[in-house]
Design a protein around this motif. Structure first.
Motif, PDB file in Angstrom:
ATOM      1  N   PHE A  93       2.796 -15.966 -14.182  1.00  0.00           N
ATOM      2  CA  PHE A  93       2.853 -14.509 -14.306  1.00  0.00           C
ATOM      3  C   PHE A  93       4.230 -13.961 -13.912  1.00  0.00           C
ATOM      4  O   PHE A  93       4.683 -12.954 -14.459  1.00  0.00           O
ATOM      5  CB  PHE A  93       1.731 -13.848 -13.502  1.00  0.00           C
ATOM      6  CG  PHE A  93       0.407 -13.919 -14.208  1.00  0.00           C
ATOM      7  CD1 PHE A  93       0.177 -13.165 -15.346  1.00  0.00           C
ATOM      8  CD2 PHE A  93      -0.599 -14.753 -13.760  1.00  0.00           C
ATOM      9  CE1 PHE A  93      -1.035 -13.224 -16.014  1.00  0.00           C
ATOM     10  CE2 PHE A  93      -1.813 -14.826 -14.423  1.00  0.00           C
ATOM     11  CZ  PHE A  93      -2.031 -14.064 -15.556  1.00  0.00           C
ATOM     12  N   GLY A  94       4.921 -14.645 -13.002  1.00  0.00           N
ATOM     13  CA  GLY A  94       6.305 -14.274 -12.707  1.00  0.00           C
ATOM     14  C   GLY A  94       7.202 -14.524 -13.910  1.00  0.00           C
ATOM     15  O   GLY A  94       8.093 -13.722 -14.217  1.00  0.00           O
ATOM     16  N   ALA A  95       6.972 -15.639 -14.599  1.00  0.00           N
ATOM     17  CA  ALA A  95       7.747 -15.938 -15.810  1.00  0.00           C
ATOM     18  C   ALA A  95       7.482 -14.895 -16.890  1.00  0.00           C
ATOM     19  O   ALA A  95       8.404 -14.517 -17.623  1.00  0.00           O
ATOM     20  CB  ALA A  95       7.399 -17.331 -16.321  1.00  0.00           C
ATOM     21  N   VAL A  96       6.243 -14.431 -16.973  1.00  0.00           N
ATOM     22  CA  VAL A  96       5.919 -13.374 -17.942  1.00  0.00           C
ATOM     23  C   VAL A  96       6.742 -12.132 -17.647  1.00  0.00           C
ATOM     24  O   VAL A  96       7.297 -11.509 -18.555  1.00  0.00           O
ATOM     25  CB  VAL A  96       4.401 -13.064 -17.934  1.00  0.00           C
ATOM     26  CG1 VAL A  96       4.103 -11.787 -18.692  1.00  0.00           C
ATOM     27  CG2 VAL A  96       3.616 -14.221 -18.505  1.00  0.00           C
ATOM     28  N   LYS A  97       6.850 -11.773 -16.390  1.00  0.00           N
ATOM     29  CA  LYS A  97       7.616 -10.586 -15.997  1.00  0.00           C
ATOM     30  C   LYS A  97       9.099 -10.754 -16.335  1.00  0.00           C
ATOM     31  O   LYS A  97       9.737  -9.849 -16.889  1.00  0.00           O
ATOM     32  CB  LYS A  97       7.426 -10.334 -14.494  1.00  0.00           C
ATOM     33  CG  LYS A  97       8.218  -9.199 -13.934  1.00  0.00           C
ATOM     34  CD  LYS A  97       7.723  -7.875 -14.417  1.00  0.00           C
ATOM     35  CE  LYS A  97       8.477  -6.761 -13.709  1.00  0.00           C
ATOM     36  NZ  LYS A  97       8.353  -5.502 -14.380  1.00  0.00           N
ATOM     37  N   VAL A  98       9.655 -11.924 -16.026  1.00  0.00           N
ATOM     38  CA  VAL A  98      11.071 -12.184 -16.309  1.00  0.00           C
ATOM     39  C   VAL A  98      11.320 -12.173 -17.812  1.00  0.00           C
ATOM     40  O   VAL A  98      12.299 -11.589 -18.292  1.00  0.00           O
ATOM     41  CB  VAL A  98      11.507 -13.532 -15.684  1.00  0.00           C
ATOM     42  CG1 VAL A  98      12.871 -13.963 -16.192  1.00  0.00           C
ATOM     43  CG2 VAL A  98      11.511 -13.438 -14.173  1.00  0.00           C
TER      44      VAL A  98
END
Length: 151
Positions: A91-96
């Motif tokens: 989910f952090g990768a989705v944000k980035v």
């Protein structure tokens, strides 16, 4: 430079062709970023759904009589922690990736609007009457609208 841009007749100068080529490249970068964001988003959602289903069947249903028992079972197996950290990373990768997609879209839209604003300078006299051919080619081959400045 793309072949279709290279094939534009001589009434469009080399600098304009280069601007159109840069616009196409930025559009392709934006499309790739958009696709990557969407793929990672759906992978994250599917993985989170599967993990929640597993937790429901393995932890919540058998130990529903006590929160302490559920918590104890959850933390006793280290795979739960690893999967939770993996999901947080996804989910952090989705944000980035979302932020990168937005940046690439802004760059693409800014260049597209600049070409639209400067079209009177880029196509003069006889070329002004033929510019719609370039606009049609950009719309049909690359899905880039140069007729209007708004999305």
């Amino acid at each position: 430079m793309h072949d279709s841009i290279r094939e534009i007749e001589d009434w469009t100068d080399q600098a304009t062709k280069q601007m159109l080529n840069n616009l196409v490249e930025r559009k392709q970068k934006f499309d790739r970023a958009k696709k990557m964001h969407l793929y990672i988003l759906w992978i994250s959602i599917f993985t989170a759904f599967c993990f929640m289903y597993y937790l429901t069947k393995a932890v919540l249903e058998p130990y529903s009589y006590s929160f302490g028992a559920m918590f104890s079972v959850y933390v006793s197996d280290s795979i739960h922690l690893y999967i939770s950290l993996f999901l947080a990373g996804l989910f952090g990768a989705v944000k980035v990736l979302y932020q990168k997609k937005e940046k690439k879209e802004k760059e693409y839209q800014d260049l597209r609007k600049e070409i639209i604003d400067r079209s009177k300078d880029l196509w003069k006299e006889e070329a002004w009457k033929k510019r719609h051919q370039v606009f049609d080619k950009m719309k049909s081959q690359f899905d880039i609208n140069l007729y209007h400045g708004s999305k």
